[in-house]
Design an enzyme around this catalytic site. Structure first.
Site, PDB file in Angstrom:
ATOM      1  N   THR A 159       0.809  -1.235   0.000  1.00 35.17           N
ATOM      2  CA  THR A 159       0.000   0.000   0.000  1.00 35.17           C
ATOM      3  C   THR A 159       0.841   1.282   0.000  1.00 35.17           C
ATOM      4  OG1 THR A 159      -0.086   0.026   2.409  1.00 35.17           O
ATOM      5  CG2 THR A 159      -1.921  -1.071   1.285  1.00 35.17           C
ATOM      6  N   TRP A 160       2.141   1.157  -0.196  1.00 37.82           N
ATOM      7  CA  TRP A 160       2.978   2.367  -0.149  1.00 37.82           C
ATOM      8  C   TRP A 160       2.532   3.325  -1.253  1.00 37.82           C
ATOM      9  CZ3 TRP A 160       8.954   2.861  -1.202  1.00 37.82           C
ATOM     10  CH2 TRP A 160       9.414   4.026  -0.560  1.00 37.82           C
TER      11      TRP A 160
ATOM     12  N   ASP B 115      -0.402  -5.328   3.329  1.00 35.04           N
ATOM     13  CA  ASP B 115       0.698  -4.732   4.076  1.00 35.04           C
ATOM     14  C   ASP B 115       0.593  -3.221   4.046  1.00 35.04           C
ATOM     15  OD1 ASP B 115       3.587  -4.888   5.205  1.00 35.04           O
ATOM     16  OD2 ASP B 115       3.711  -3.436   3.567  1.00 35.04           O
TER      17      ASP B 115
ATOM     18  N   TYR C 241       3.257   5.343   5.827  1.00 35.36           N
ATOM     19  CA  TYR C 241       2.772   5.617   4.477  1.00 35.36           C
ATOM     20  C   TYR C 241       1.697   6.695   4.488  1.00 35.36           C
ATOM     21  CZ  TYR C 241       5.066   1.096   3.634  1.00 35.36           C
ATOM     22  OH  TYR C 241       5.961   0.065   3.580  1.00 35.36           O
TER      23      TYR C 241
ATOM     24  N   GLN D  49      10.588  -8.544   6.760  1.00 33.46           N
ATOM     25  CA  GLN D  49      10.188  -7.997   5.443  1.00 33.46           C
ATOM     26  C   GLN D  49      11.376  -7.236   4.855  1.00 33.46           C
ATOM     27  OE1 GLN D  49       7.361  -4.378   4.353  1.00 33.46           O
ATOM     28  NE2 GLN D  49       6.121  -6.132   4.926  1.00 33.46           N
TER      29      GLN D  49
ATOM     30  N   TYR E 173       9.483  -7.105  -0.265  1.00 31.86           N
ATOM     31  CA  TYR E 173       8.902  -5.844  -0.748  1.00 31.86           C
ATOM     32  C   TYR E 173       9.600  -5.412  -2.036  1.00 31.86           C
ATOM     33  CZ  TYR E 173      12.445  -2.740   1.669  1.00 31.86           C
ATOM     34  OH  TYR E 173      13.564  -2.081   2.093  1.00 31.86           O
TER      35      TYR E 173
ATOM     36  N   GLY F 140      10.036   3.186 -12.391  1.00 34.20           N
ATOM     37  CA  GLY F 140      11.230   4.006 -12.572  1.00 34.20           C
ATOM     38  C   GLY F 140      12.411   3.288 -13.185  1.00 34.20           C
TER      39      GLY F 140
ATOM     40  N   ARG G 157      13.107  -0.311 -15.363  1.00 31.60           N
ATOM     41  CA  ARG G 157      13.228  -0.222 -16.819  1.00 31.60           C
ATOM     42  C   ARG G 157      14.234  -1.245 -17.366  1.00 31.60           C
ATOM     43  NH1 ARG G 157      13.867   5.511 -17.268  1.00 31.60           N
ATOM     44  NH2 ARG G 157      11.857   5.706 -16.268  1.00 31.60           N
TER      45      ARG G 157
END
Ligand code: NDP
Length: 299
Positions: A36-37, A65, A70, A180, A208, A215, A219
């Site tokens: 959920t960040w 999570d 956040y 985590q 995670y 970003g 890529r």
């Protein structure tokens, strides 16, 4: 919002619920959860974020999570709305800031998280990263929260092997349920020793950034022609290959974050195929496993 045939929804729900990781206390959680960040940062996106999390739950990604950090609690508010009326289906994880993880603050901060999440307990409460508060004190705070029923178990995040060894050497430190940490095809440092150490100590890993976030980092991964070849072989996408690769360990839970329902559906399909030795060898050639200890990668 994606409209799915109820048969497909049920099929994916069953598949994702079947792929589980066993915790040391005998409970088990789905290998594929949801992060959920960055949720809760923008009120205009909240509706989509809630829909995305709900779709994920419907598709069997029932571990959620979040963290008090956040969006300053905003992500917990979004998660709370998403799981309303579905709390019993969800394995709910939140995290406490290191500076709040002492006896003075931990109970109050946990209570604030519970309020934002609209629930009376967390299934798992993590120390977000190691700070200056002694681990013994955080363990005592976490154990007190278990006694009062506010959390069912606790764990840590961003702990490298040395921190984990120190943790389990402390009284009740071995009660730690998970660690985590960052893990994806482009960042394999934990394969050197942490994954195996945690396996031997029955402490699963929650990965995670399993799809390497958006970003520049991603890529290079996503556009690699060999990754694309592996994806084509399985009629899958490069993102699904990244997720499947991460979840190939039996003690690994992955928590991709998606606030777009098309992304959620793509991620939810990851347990419908399995990478074979040939795929893994090909991916090892592009992004080799570490041959020496490297510091834990952290966002
Ligand atoms: P992820 O690797 O999960 O990547 C998230 C990004 O990928 C988002 O931009 C999302 O976009 C995009 N995405 C998701 N699915 C797809 C898809 N199928 N196709 C294309 N793009 C996709 O990174 P996170 O950093 O979010 O890590 C996952 C979770 O782990 C976090 O949300 C958080 O809960 C936790 N975390 C924990 C940390 C810790 O210190 N303990 C640190 C960092 C993360 P969109 O939202 O638009 O769908």
């Amino acid at each position: 919002m994606i409209k799915l045939d109820s048969k497909i929804t049920q099929e994916l729900y069953s598949i994702n619920q079947e792929h589980r990781v066993l915790l040391a206390d005998g409970a088990s959680v789905p290998k594929l959860g949801q992060g959920t960040w960055y949720m809760g940062e923008n009120p205009g996106k909240q509706k989509d974020e809630i829909e995305a999390l709900r779709l994920g739950i419907d598709l069997g990604m029932t571990l959620i999570d979040t963290a008090e950090m956040y969006a300053d609690g905003g992500a917990e508010c979004v998660a709370g709305e998403a799981i309303k009326n579905m709390r019993d289906k969800v394995f709910l994880v939140s995290k406490v800031y290191p500076h709040n993880a002492g006896l003075r603050n931990i109970a109050k901060n946990c209570e604030n998280s519970l309020k934002r999440l609209q629930t009376d307990h967390l299934d798992l409460y993590l120390l977000h990263w190691r700070g200056s508060i002694p681990l013994e004190e955080t363990i005592e705070g976490m154990e007190n929260l278990i006694k009062t029923g506010k959390i069912l178990r606790w764990g840590v995040s961003n702990f490298d092997t040395r921190d984990m060894k120190e943790l389990v050497s402390l009284p009740k430190g071995s009660h730690c349920a998970v660690n985590q940490v960052l893990y994806h095809l482009g960042s394999r440092g934990i394969e050197y020793d942490l994954i195996n150490w945690q396996k031997q100590n029955s402490i699963p890993i929650m990965a995670y950034c399993p799809i390497a976030q958006a970003g520049t980092l991603r890529r290079g991964l996503i556009q690699h022609p060999d990754l694309k070849k592996v994806a084509d072989k399985h009629h899958a996408t490069p993102i699904q290959i990244l997720l499947a690769w991460c979840m190939r360990h039996d003690n690994m839970i992955a928590i991709p974050k998606a606030s777009n329902t098309a992304h959620v559906l793509e991620n939810a399909r990851v347990n419908t195929f399995t990478l074979d030795q040939e795929d893994l060898q090909k991916l090892d050639q592009i992004f080799p496993a570490p041959s020496k200890k490297v510091p834990l990668d952290i966002v």
